[in-house]
Design an enzyme around this catalytic site. Structure first.
Site, PDB file in Angstrom:
ATOM      1  N   LYS A   1      37.244  27.677  61.367  1.00 24.45           N
ATOM      2  CA  LYS A   1      36.000  27.781  62.139  1.00 24.45           C
ATOM      3  C   LYS A   1      35.588  26.405  62.678  1.00 24.45           C
ATOM      4  O   LYS A   1      36.162  25.374  62.277  1.00 24.45           O
ATOM      5  CB  LYS A   1      34.920  28.361  61.230  1.00 24.45           C
ATOM      6  CG  LYS A   1      35.214  29.798  60.771  1.00 24.45           C
ATOM      7  CD  LYS A   1      34.121  30.313  59.839  1.00 24.45           C
ATOM      8  CE  LYS A   1      34.378  31.736  59.416  1.00 24.45           C
ATOM      9  NZ  LYS A   1      33.318  32.257  58.521  1.00 24.45           N
TER      10      LYS A   1
ATOM     11  N   TYR B   1      32.989  40.333  64.981  1.00 27.77           N
ATOM     12  CA  TYR B   1      31.990  40.540  63.920  1.00 27.77           C
ATOM     13  C   TYR B   1      31.127  41.779  64.188  1.00 27.77           C
ATOM     14  O   TYR B   1      29.942  41.781  63.868  1.00 27.77           O
ATOM     15  CB  TYR B   1      31.106  39.296  63.796  1.00 27.77           C
ATOM     16  CG  TYR B   1      31.744  38.149  63.037  1.00 27.77           C
ATOM     17  CD1 TYR B   1      32.424  38.353  61.843  1.00 27.77           C
ATOM     18  CD2 TYR B   1      31.646  36.835  63.508  1.00 27.77           C
ATOM     19  CE1 TYR B   1      33.005  37.288  61.143  1.00 27.77           C
ATOM     20  CE2 TYR B   1      32.226  35.770  62.810  1.00 27.77           C
ATOM     21  CZ  TYR B   1      32.895  36.009  61.638  1.00 27.77           C
ATOM     22  OH  TYR B   1      33.463  34.964  60.930  1.00 27.77           O
TER      23      TYR B   1
ATOM     24  N   ASN C   1      31.372  28.051  56.131  1.00 29.46           N
ATOM     25  CA  ASN C   1      32.409  28.258  55.108  1.00 29.46           C
ATOM     26  C   ASN C   1      33.851  28.050  55.616  1.00 29.46           C
ATOM     27  O   ASN C   1      34.811  28.576  55.066  1.00 29.46           O
ATOM     28  CB  ASN C   1      32.225  29.596  54.403  1.00 29.46           C
ATOM     29  CG  ASN C   1      32.333  30.777  55.347  1.00 29.46           C
ATOM     30  OD1 ASN C   1      32.645  30.592  56.526  1.00 29.46           O
ATOM     31  ND2 ASN C   1      32.101  31.974  54.836  1.00 29.46           N
TER      32      ASN C   1
ATOM     33  N   HIS D   1      38.163  31.727  58.231  1.00 34.70           N
ATOM     34  CA  HIS D   1      38.107  33.198  58.235  1.00 34.70           C
ATOM     35  C   HIS D   1      39.477  33.746  57.855  1.00 34.70           C
ATOM     36  O   HIS D   1      40.503  33.174  58.226  1.00 34.70           O
ATOM     37  CB  HIS D   1      37.743  33.713  59.640  1.00 34.70           C
ATOM     38  CG  HIS D   1      38.006  35.185  59.801  1.00 34.70           C
ATOM     39  ND1 HIS D   1      37.106  36.142  59.396  1.00 34.70           N
ATOM     40  CD2 HIS D   1      39.090  35.862  60.275  1.00 34.70           C
ATOM     41  CE1 HIS D   1      37.619  37.345  59.624  1.00 34.70           C
ATOM     42  NE2 HIS D   1      38.833  37.211  60.155  1.00 34.70           N
TER      43      HIS D   1
ATOM     44  N   GLU E   1      42.000  42.633  64.349  1.00 39.11           N
ATOM     45  CA  GLU E   1      41.656  41.260  64.713  1.00 39.11           C
ATOM     46  C   GLU E   1      42.811  40.557  65.435  1.00 39.11           C
ATOM     47  O   GLU E   1      42.589  39.805  66.379  1.00 39.11           O
ATOM     48  CB  GLU E   1      41.258  40.480  63.452  1.00 39.11           C
ATOM     49  CG  GLU E   1      39.924  40.943  62.896  1.00 39.11           C
ATOM     50  CD  GLU E   1      39.578  40.302  61.545  1.00 39.11           C
ATOM     51  OE1 GLU E   1      40.342  39.441  61.075  1.00 39.11           O
ATOM     52  OE2 GLU E   1      38.542  40.681  60.968  1.00 39.11           O
TER      53      GLU E   1
END
Ligand code: DAT
Ligand code: MG
Length: 203
Positions: free
Chosen positions: A62, A102, A165, A168, A179
């Site tokens: 990310k 998402y 975080n 992914h 995805e």
């Protein structure tokens, strides 16, 4: 001698699978089970189904991970574990793609800030292949909330807050498939033979 023939045949078919699955399927369908190792009748995975080493998952570093120059360390963990990289690119992700990625989180209160964060800079997205790669990747990445992630996981080693975080990873086989199709075109993914494949997994 028969064993040797079986072995050579099996290897040829597996090689063919990695290059042209349809040709391989049509080829094996014409052979008796005995020549394929006698496994069909026993109900085990037959050679006519692709070996599960072809399981694939989507992993993305990310924007916070890219900004903090963690891309190399994250890639290293997956390589070191024995997985095969079959797709990789860096991009500035659009809100449209993210909202599809998402889609299950649209109603969450943190969704707007998640979109803002994920579009704040480039991401590095990749597809990894290997035995049980979806589940193993989730374990390697760690708990969604870094405060609960174990040391030794990516999130447990590199992050402290759920809103940053670092990485992914797809959470299921179906999710991974969805995805991967969302982030990559078919021609961007490579099927290639990794020289240590037989050392990391029985194929
Ligand atoms: P994961 O990324 O572990 O699959 P998820 O799909 O539930 O977790 O959520 C996607 C991302 O959304 C997550 O990596 C970080 C963010 N997120 C989840 N819960 C959050 C929260 N309570 N506050 C802020 N961001 C959150
Ligand atoms: Mg998720």
């Amino acid at each position: 001698m028969i064993l040797l023939q079986r072995c050579l045949f099996k290897r040829t078919i597996q090689h063919l699978y990695s290059r042209s699955p349809d040709t391989a399927k049509s080829l094996v369908s014409g052979f008796p089970a005995a020549l394929l190792g006698g496994r069909r009748a026993a109900g085990h995975r037959s050679i006519s189904t692709p070996p599960d080493v072809r399981e694939r998952t989507l992993v993305a570093v990310k924007p916070d991970g890219v900004q903090r120059r963690l891309v190399g360390q994250i890639i290293q963990r997956f390589e070191q574990r024995g997985f095969k990289l079959v797709g990789l690119k860096m991009l500035q992700v659009s809100e449209d793609l993210l909202s599809q990625h998402y889609c299950e989180l649209r109603a969450k209160p943190f969704y707007p800030s998640l979109l803002h964060y994920m579009t704040s800079g480039p991401v590095v997205v990749m597809v990894w292949e290997g035995h049980n790669v979806v589940q193993t990747s989730r374990t390697m990445v760690g708990h969604t909330n870094p405060a609960e992630a174990q040391a030794g996981t990516v999130r447990g080693d590199f992050s402290i807050h759920v809103s940053r975080n670092v990485v992914h990873a797809s959470d299921s086989l179906e999710g991974a498939q969805r995805e991967i199709q969302l982030w990559f075109r078919g021609k961007e993914l490579l099927s290639w033979d990794c020289c240590d494949q037989t050392s990391t997994c029985e194929v």
